[in-house]
Design a protein around this motif. Sequence first.
Motif, PDB file in Angstrom:
ATOM      1  N   MET A   1      -7.783  15.489 -18.454  1.00  0.00           N
ATOM      2  CA  MET A   1      -7.020  14.988 -16.976  1.00  0.00           C
ATOM      3  C   MET A   1      -6.669  13.532 -17.289  1.00  0.00           C
ATOM      4  N   GLY A   2      -5.844  13.275 -16.205  1.00  0.00           N
ATOM      5  CA  GLY A   2      -5.293  11.992 -16.108  1.00  0.00           C
ATOM      6  C   GLY A   2      -4.717  11.873 -14.758  1.00  0.00           C
ATOM      7  N   GLU A   3      -4.273  10.432 -14.341  1.00  0.00           N
ATOM      8  CA  GLU A   3      -3.546  10.280 -13.197  1.00  0.00           C
ATOM      9  C   GLU A   3      -1.926  10.734 -13.362  1.00  0.00           C
ATOM     10  N   LEU A   4      -1.333  11.324 -12.194  1.00  0.00           N
ATOM     11  CA  LEU A   4       0.123  11.582 -12.380  1.00  0.00           C
ATOM     12  C   LEU A   4       0.963  10.501 -11.902  1.00  0.00           C
ATOM     13  N   LEU A   5       1.715  10.181 -12.786  1.00  0.00           N
ATOM     14  CA  LEU A   5       3.213   9.021 -12.306  1.00  0.00           C
ATOM     15  C   LEU A   5       4.384   9.681 -12.294  1.00  0.00           C
ATOM     16  N   LEU A   6       5.215   9.289 -11.378  1.00  0.00           N
ATOM     17  CA  LEU A   6       6.496   9.948 -11.098  1.00  0.00           C
ATOM     18  C   LEU A   6       7.825   8.829 -11.114  1.00  0.00           C
ATOM     19  N   LYS A   7       8.795   9.266 -11.520  1.00  0.00           N
ATOM     20  CA  LYS A   7       9.964   8.453 -11.397  1.00  0.00           C
ATOM     21  C   LYS A   7      11.326   9.329 -11.188  1.00  0.00           C
ATOM     22  N   GLY A   8      12.083   8.821 -10.121  1.00  0.00           N
ATOM     23  CA  GLY A   8      13.186   9.780  -9.838  1.00  0.00           C
ATOM     24  C   GLY A   8      13.999   9.132  -8.632  1.00  0.00           C
ATOM     25  N   PRO A   9      15.114  10.009  -8.315  1.00  0.00           N
ATOM     26  CA  PRO A   9      16.081   9.320  -7.591  1.00  0.00           C
ATOM     27  C   PRO A   9      15.589   9.652  -6.030  1.00  0.00           C
ATOM     28  N   TRP A  10      14.758  10.463  -5.710  1.00  0.00           N
ATOM     29  CA  TRP A  10      13.839  10.299  -4.459  1.00  0.00           C
ATOM     30  C   TRP A  10      12.396  10.164  -4.482  1.00  0.00           C
ATOM     31  N   VAL A  11      12.126   9.217  -5.302  1.00  0.00           N
ATOM     32  CA  VAL A  11      10.766   8.657  -5.265  1.00  0.00           C
ATOM     33  C   VAL A  11      11.050   7.264  -4.800  1.00  0.00           C
ATOM     34  N   ILE A  12      10.009   6.750  -3.824  1.00  0.00           N
ATOM     35  CA  ILE A  12      10.211   5.474  -3.400  1.00  0.00           C
ATOM     36  C   ILE A  12      10.257   4.511  -4.440  1.00  0.00           C
ATOM     37  N   LYS A  13      10.583   3.080  -4.188  1.00  0.00           N
ATOM     38  CA  LYS A  13      10.450   2.015  -4.896  1.00  0.00           C
ATOM     39  C   LYS A  13       9.554   0.857  -4.597  1.00  0.00           C
ATOM     40  N   GLU A  14       9.168   1.124  -3.161  1.00  0.00           N
ATOM     41  CA  GLU A  14       8.384   0.279  -2.280  1.00  0.00           C
ATOM     42  C   GLU A  14       7.805   0.904  -1.076  1.00  0.00           C
ATOM     43  N   TYR A  15       6.867   0.432  -0.430  1.00  0.00           N
ATOM     44  CA  TYR A  15       6.522   0.662   1.072  1.00  0.00           C
ATOM     45  C   TYR A  15       7.172  -0.059   1.865  1.00  0.00           C
ATOM     46  N   TYR A  16       7.338   0.277   2.879  1.00  0.00           N
ATOM     47  CA  TYR A  16       8.265  -0.238   3.948  1.00  0.00           C
ATOM     48  C   TYR A  16       7.499  -1.749   4.391  1.00  0.00           C
ATOM     49  N   GLN A  17       8.158  -2.925   4.111  1.00  0.00           N
ATOM     50  CA  GLN A  17       7.425  -4.163   4.438  1.00  0.00           C
ATOM     51  C   GLN A  17       5.806  -4.286   4.462  1.00  0.00           C
ATOM     52  N   ASP A  18       5.424  -3.714   3.306  1.00  0.00           N
ATOM     53  CA  ASP A  18       3.993  -3.755   2.729  1.00  0.00           C
ATOM     54  C   ASP A  18       3.824  -4.274   1.112  1.00  0.00           C
ATOM     55  N   PRO A  19       4.242  -5.293   0.892  1.00  0.00           N
ATOM     56  CA  PRO A  19       4.198  -5.662  -0.374  1.00  0.00           C
ATOM     57  C   PRO A  19       2.695  -5.605  -1.075  1.00  0.00           C
ATOM     58  N   GLU A  20       1.795  -5.585  -0.301  1.00  0.00           N
ATOM     59  CA  GLU A  20       0.345  -5.386  -0.822  1.00  0.00           C
ATOM     60  C   GLU A  20      -0.042  -4.013  -1.545  1.00  0.00           C
ATOM     61  N   LYS A  21       0.408  -3.176  -0.561  1.00  0.00           N
ATOM     62  CA  LYS A  21       0.319  -1.724  -1.124  1.00  0.00           C
ATOM     63  C   LYS A  21       1.192  -1.358  -2.054  1.00  0.00           C
ATOM     64  N   THR A  22       2.528  -1.975  -1.813  1.00  0.00           N
ATOM     65  CA  THR A  22       3.369  -1.698  -2.940  1.00  0.00           C
ATOM     66  C   THR A  22       3.098  -2.032  -4.442  1.00  0.00           C
ATOM     67  N   LYS A  23       2.143  -3.272  -4.426  1.00  0.00           N
ATOM     68  CA  LYS A  23       1.851  -3.780  -5.740  1.00  0.00           C
ATOM     69  C   LYS A  23       0.759  -2.791  -6.418  1.00  0.00           C
ATOM     70  N   GLU A  24      -0.081  -2.310  -5.355  1.00  0.00           N
ATOM     71  CA  GLU A  24      -1.179  -1.360  -5.939  1.00  0.00           C
ATOM     72  C   GLU A  24      -0.725  -0.011  -6.542  1.00  0.00           C
TER      73      GLU A  24
END
Length: 536
Positions: free
Chosen positions: A381-404
């Motif tokens: 088992m492990g944590e799923l990580l994703l990357k792609g053209p319809w995956v977000i790059k950040e949360y809207y005006q929320d740098p702390e949650k983005t960093k996490e």
Amino acid sequence: MMDYPLLLRSVLYRANTVFPEKEIVSRDYSGIFRYTYRALYQRVSQLARALDRLGIDAHEHVASFAWNHHRHLELYFAVPCSQRVLHTVNIRLFKEQLIYVINHAKDRVLFVDEDLLPVIEEIATELPTVHTYIVMTDKSELPATSLPNAISYENLIAHEEKDYEWPIFDENTTAILGYTSATTGMPKGVEYSHRGLYLHCLMALTGELGTDESDVTLPIVPMFHVNAWGRPYSDTWIGAKQVYPGSRPQISDLCTLIDQEKVTYSVGVPTVWMGILNYVRQHPGKFDFRHVRYFLSGGSALPMALIEAYEKELNIHLYQGYGQTETTPVTFIGMQKAKFQSLPYAEQLQKRAKSGLLVPGLEMKIINAGGEEIAHDGVEMGELLLKGPWVIKEYYQDPEKTKESFKDGWFRTGDIVTMDQDGYLQIVDRTRDLIKSGGEWISSVDLENAIMGHPAVAEAAVIGIPHERWQERPLACVVVKPGETLTKEALMAFLEARVARWWLPDDLVFVSEIPKTSVGKFSKKTLREQYNSGQL
């Protein structure tokens, strides 16, 4: 190649040009409303002109507070195609969350359904950025409301011209703003670009089991959450007949629409499919579902017993998908590989009960606590990580949650998964829902599926509760089907043959219903709160 931006205007253009006479059906307040893609285009144009007249500038936010219906579909096109941003507000958020997301988004105009007026009226004085309210109703007169600057939707667009010069702009421009369903803390903002939605549409037409112009689609998943899984755009693009269930649809309404409109394809969460199956069972011979090609389920794990029941009782294939708000949302689909079609039915069922195969266009990796990629053996088992053209790059005006939530350019889903040697993903649990007992992990999802395999069980949710010796132990909350009887002893005996002994719940609690989140998932947060307060 031409430098041609990927914009949603292309979706609207094709529907109007190629399928102008195809039908859109919407369950409205006064009955069933029907019109064509040509009429849709004309009304979308009128709405875009009305937004111009209201002084809404490019990139400003327009909010919708609405069910699934044709007016909401018009907003889906008029707002982003005119270079504004549609903020689809989740109508099931709590009061404090509603105030937060509308203010955080700085919405200028808010479109609200007639029957949802009381919710917005209660908080309107706390929404300083909203200057106009548009009431969506089919009545000729504006319903009585205390909202300032209220206008009827139909009156707003009635005298506008039925064509519009759609602008060309950067494909990375935000089209829709949505917020997470807030299982913890305040909702997080997620921006969907024209490019991301466009490519997600293309994927849906190729990797999501496929739909075409001959289909009749019914999006049960709400348009206020993750774009109704992209169906309003992809179904418009291919010219499918679309059927919208309207305000406060009951299970009986959904069954009637599937029957009378000859629906071939629909998307919803497992609790909806459980409800439809039970309703059909209670009304034998009333509904004809023979035209259905398949249904797609997502939002939470799909019990194998439910897949089997749909095939044996309704002759309908029920497939599973997986995604998140942050991924537009579809990332995995439970398609069956050709090589498995000759396997015994029980083995095919096991594959189809998994979360599915990675859709075209995305990349993934699964890492353990040390950051190393795990083996694709269906066990580790492990944590799923994703990357792609319809995956977000950040949360809207929320740098702390983005960093996490991001690691070396990958989006951390927070889901613990396995992947077998054939590429099938299986969601084991959310990181916060895994139960650690005596140093070993118990999957609440797998345990729930085992419990729901009992023929007398309607729903089941499992949470971890503190234990002095083992750290945590599973507690199962079970809803028994109407007319059935079930004892703890009988259910435990059923489970003993299906799960490891140390997975067996320490207790089984029979409840009248499992609390749901705003999008129909089991709310384990609420169950934990009920347990801690002595209500379970």
